[in-house]
Design an enzyme around this catalytic site. Structure first.
Site, PDB file in Angstrom:
ATOM      1  N   ARG A 110       3.265  19.839   5.958  1.00 14.04           N
ATOM      2  CA  ARG A 110       4.274  18.875   6.441  1.00 14.04           C
ATOM      3  C   ARG A 110       5.401  19.507   7.264  1.00 14.04           C
ATOM      4  NH1 ARG A 110       7.410  16.387   3.944  1.00 14.04           N
ATOM      5  NH2 ARG A 110       7.454  14.575   5.285  1.00 14.04           N
ATOM      6  N   TYR A 135       0.966  14.006   0.623  1.00 20.48           N
ATOM      7  CA  TYR A 135       0.560  14.703   1.838  1.00 20.48           C
ATOM      8  C   TYR A 135       0.784  16.214   1.691  1.00 20.48           C
ATOM      9  CZ  TYR A 135       0.768   9.843   3.192  1.00 20.48           C
ATOM     10  OH  TYR A 135       0.581   8.480   3.208  1.00 20.48           O
ATOM     11  N   GLU A 168       0.818  -1.221   0.000  1.00 20.68           N
ATOM     12  CA  GLU A 168       0.000   0.000   0.000  1.00 20.68           C
ATOM     13  C   GLU A 168       0.848   1.265   0.000  1.00 20.68           C
ATOM     14  OE1 GLU A 168      -1.967  -0.597   3.725  1.00 20.68           O
ATOM     15  OE2 GLU A 168      -3.125  -2.303   3.032  1.00 20.68           O
ATOM     16  N   TYR A 194       5.014  17.708  10.765  1.00 20.04           N
ATOM     17  CA  TYR A 194       5.912  16.553  10.938  1.00 20.04           C
ATOM     18  C   TYR A 194       7.388  16.936  10.943  1.00 20.04           C
ATOM     19  CZ  TYR A 194       1.887  13.956   8.931  1.00 20.04           C
ATOM     20  OH  TYR A 194       0.662  13.418   8.639  1.00 20.04           O
ATOM     21  N   GLY A 251       2.008   4.992  -0.544  1.00 20.23           N
ATOM     22  CA  GLY A 251       1.437   6.306  -0.794  1.00 20.23           C
ATOM     23  C   GLY A 251       2.552   7.252  -1.198  1.00 20.23           C
ATOM     24  N   ARG A 252       3.351   7.618  -0.214  1.00 20.95           N
ATOM     25  CA  ARG A 252       4.436   8.576  -0.444  1.00 20.95           C
ATOM     26  C   ARG A 252       5.394   8.127  -1.554  1.00 20.95           C
ATOM     27  NH1 ARG A 252       6.150  11.887   3.758  1.00 20.95           N
ATOM     28  NH2 ARG A 252       5.104  10.407   5.127  1.00 20.95           N
ATOM     29  N   CYS A 295      -1.350  33.568   9.731  1.00 27.50           N
ATOM     30  CA  CYS A 295      -1.120  34.121  11.066  1.00 27.50           C
ATOM     31  C   CYS A 295      -0.907  33.006  12.073  1.00 27.50           C
ATOM     32  CB  CYS A 295      -2.276  35.024  11.452  1.00 27.50           C
ATOM     33  SG  CYS A 295      -2.392  36.405  10.309  1.00 27.50           S
ATOM     34  N   GLU A 296       0.224  32.340  11.956  1.00 27.83           N
ATOM     35  CA  GLU A 296       0.640  31.265  12.857  1.00 27.83           C
ATOM     36  C   GLU A 296       2.158  31.245  12.873  1.00 27.83           C
ATOM     37  OE1 GLU A 296      -1.134  28.971  14.603  1.00 27.83           O
ATOM     38  OE2 GLU A 296      -3.106  29.409  13.772  1.00 27.83           O
TER      39      GLU A 296
HETATM   40  C1  LIG Z   1      -1.123   6.015   5.120  1.00 24.29           C
HETATM   41  C2  LIG Z   1      -1.203   4.551   4.913  1.00 24.29           C
HETATM   42  C3  LIG Z   1      -0.436   3.957   3.901  1.00 24.29           C
HETATM   43  C4  LIG Z   1       0.550   4.709   3.040  1.00 24.29           C
HETATM   44  O1  LIG Z   1       1.678   5.134   3.754  1.00 24.29           O
HETATM   45  P1  LIG Z   1       2.937   5.728   2.959  1.00 24.29           P
HETATM   46  O2  LIG Z   1       3.939   5.982   4.009  1.00 24.29           O
HETATM   47  O3  LIG Z   1       2.476   6.988   2.311  1.00 24.29           O
HETATM   48  O4  LIG Z   1       3.384   4.713   1.993  1.00 24.29           O
HETATM   49  C5  LIG Z   1      -0.599   2.598   3.702  1.00 24.29           C
HETATM   50  N1  LIG Z   1      -1.464   1.856   4.435  1.00 24.29           N
HETATM   51  C6  LIG Z   1      -2.211   2.412   5.420  1.00 24.29           C
HETATM   52  C7  LIG Z   1      -3.149   1.549   6.187  1.00 24.29           C
HETATM   53  C8  LIG Z   1      -2.108   3.767   5.690  1.00 24.29           C
HETATM   54  O5  LIG Z   1      -2.842   4.310   6.657  1.00 24.29           O
END
Ligand SMILES: *Cc1c(COP(=O)(O)O)cnc(C)c1O
Length: 429
Positions: free
Chosen positions: A327, A386, A288, A331, A290-291, A357-358
């Site tokens: 980010r 993100y 899975e 983070y 994302g990044r 304004c932060e």
């Molecule tokens: C956010 C998330 C991801 C993706 O995370 P990345 O660090 O962006 O690869 C995969 N699985 C679950 C369940 C998530 O919550």
């Protein structure tokens, strides 16, 4: 890979001048490279080729329809965390039958929608949620495909706010409780056990936490498979990216020589470590990312408004703020920031800050930047993940536009919000 490079002193995304895009569409502006998306999907797909596998792109990283549509055409599945994300996936041409549904707080309405659309699997995070899924599935007269997210209690060695696989995090079910929970699921009439899931954190920069987690969970998965006939094991996302990029072919030799320091975790190292541990399970492996998929594919373009030199610091004030890219302050995320017009002048330290304004409204602190002046454009790199997906209307600022570049072609894939858009739905009492 990434697709942002200087050519004759001008920063390009693929073959398109970012300066031209900024002038045409205004700033702040998100720009994404389709070639990078395709490359990342293809390379991950190839790295996992020894396994029966399905890539479920984590939609929350960047949920623009054009990004989802590009990945759907490549055959990607999707990992969603809300009904809204599933709605987007379907709108983008994605297949719910290749989608998993994650998250600790799914509502009954969201569960119903996902089941009606034929979701591949709901990844549950508590016993109470499984009862709820069982109820909803019963009311629909179907059996819901489910998996449980295991919390393996391993340290992902990443930022505290993106660590998800420790017992004190809200995510998943404790490793020790999993076998009893699966035995209980088997007694619920409207559930069908389909797999096991885990996800230990985001922006991991070494392979060890992945290996530790897979080593710990794989025997459990094998035992559950023997008892409940699993179909898949999902190892989550989390592969970290390099937030520092080589932008000029003249510097390529230095970057090559320092590759190990610059690329703490490569896709190959990840695959080499986990594939042999997963292969013997004989299950379909879900991943899975994302990044990894979108992070380096995007940049946030911003215009310099003012410079201010105070007693302690020099501030470069730009038109993108923490509402556009949160980010850095959320983070402590580090983004490379460069002028669109290449500069060889000596740098000086400055804080790149937005108009919000932060005190937390900064894109970079104590950053070495060449001198810039009002009207110059900067690129905040590796902002594809993100970035826009976490943007808000704070300070009544319209959401930025998004552009997808494909070779020498650029398409606006989300229009900049107007003030009317921002106020839509509001009224005087
Ligand atoms: C956010 C998330 C991801 C993706 O995370 P990345 O660090 O962006 O690869 C995969 N699985 C679950 C369940 C998530 O919550």
């Amino acid at each position: 890979m990434h697709s942002f490079h200087y050519h004759q002193g001008n920063l390009l995304c693929e073959d398109v001048s970012l300066q031209a895009l900024a002038k045409e569409h205004g700033t702040p502006l998100y720009v994404y490279s389709k070639a990078t998306l395709v490359d990342h999907f293809t390379r991950l797909d190839q790295a996992l080729a020894p396994l029966d596998h399905l890539i479920c792109y984590a939609v929350k990283a960047n949920s623009n329809l054009a990004v989802l549509g590009t990945l759907a055409k490549l055959g990607s599945g999707f990992d969603i965390v809300s009904a809204g994300e599933l709605f987007r996936v379907i709108r983008a041409g994605g297949d719910p039958g290749r989608c998993t549904f994650a998250g600790v707080g799914k509502t009954a309405a969201e569960i119903r929608y996902a089941l009606e659309q034929g979701i591949y699997c709901i990844n549950a995070e508590s016993a109470a949620e499984l009862e709820r899924i069982n109820e909803v599935a019963g009311s629909l007269g179907l059996r819901a495909p489910v998996a449980v997210r295991v919390n393996p209690n391993v340290d992902a060695k990443t930022h505290a706010k993106i660590t998800t696989g420790k017992s004190e995090n809200k995510f998943g079910v404790d490793f020790e409780q999993i076998e009893a929970l699966y035995a209980h699921i088997a007694t619920l009439p409207n559930l069908r056990i389909r797999g096991v899931q885990m996800h230990i954190g985001s922006q991991l920069t070494s392979v060890e936490p992945f290996v530790e987690a897979v080593r710990k969970v794989a025997p459990l998965v094998a035992a559950l498979h023997a008892r409940h006939q699993l179909e898949f094991f999902s190892i989550g996302g989390g592969v970290g990216i390099n937030y520092r990029q080589c932008l000029d072919s003249a510097d390529a030799a230095w970057w090559e020589a320092n590759a190990a320091a610059q690329h703490p975790l490569t896709l190959q190292a990840y695959a080499d470590a986990v594939v042999p541990l997963l292969k013997p399970l004989g299950l379909r492996i879900l991943c899975e990312p994302g990044r990894f998929m979108v992070g380096n594919a995007g940049a946030l373009i911003t215009e310099v408004l003012y410079e201010k030199s105070g007693k302690a610091k020099t501030f470069c004030i730009v038109d993108a703020g923490m509402n556009d890219l949160i980010r850095p302050t959320l983070y402590e995320g580090w983004h490379q920031i460069v002028p669109l017009a290449q500069s060889h002048e000596a740098t000086r330290p400055c804080d790149v800050v937005g108009p919000i304004c932060e005190t937390g409204d900064y894109l970079a602190q104590d950053r070495a930047l060449p001198p810039v002046k009002a009207g110059d454009f900067l690129a905040v790199l590796s902002a594809g993940a993100y970035g826009f997906s976490m943007a808000s209307n704070y300070n009544t600022r319209p959401l930025p536009a998004e552009v997808l570049v494909d070779g020498n072609k650029a398409s606006v894939v989300r229009q900049r919000q107007s003030l009317e858009d921002v106020l839509r739905g509001e009224s005087l009492a």
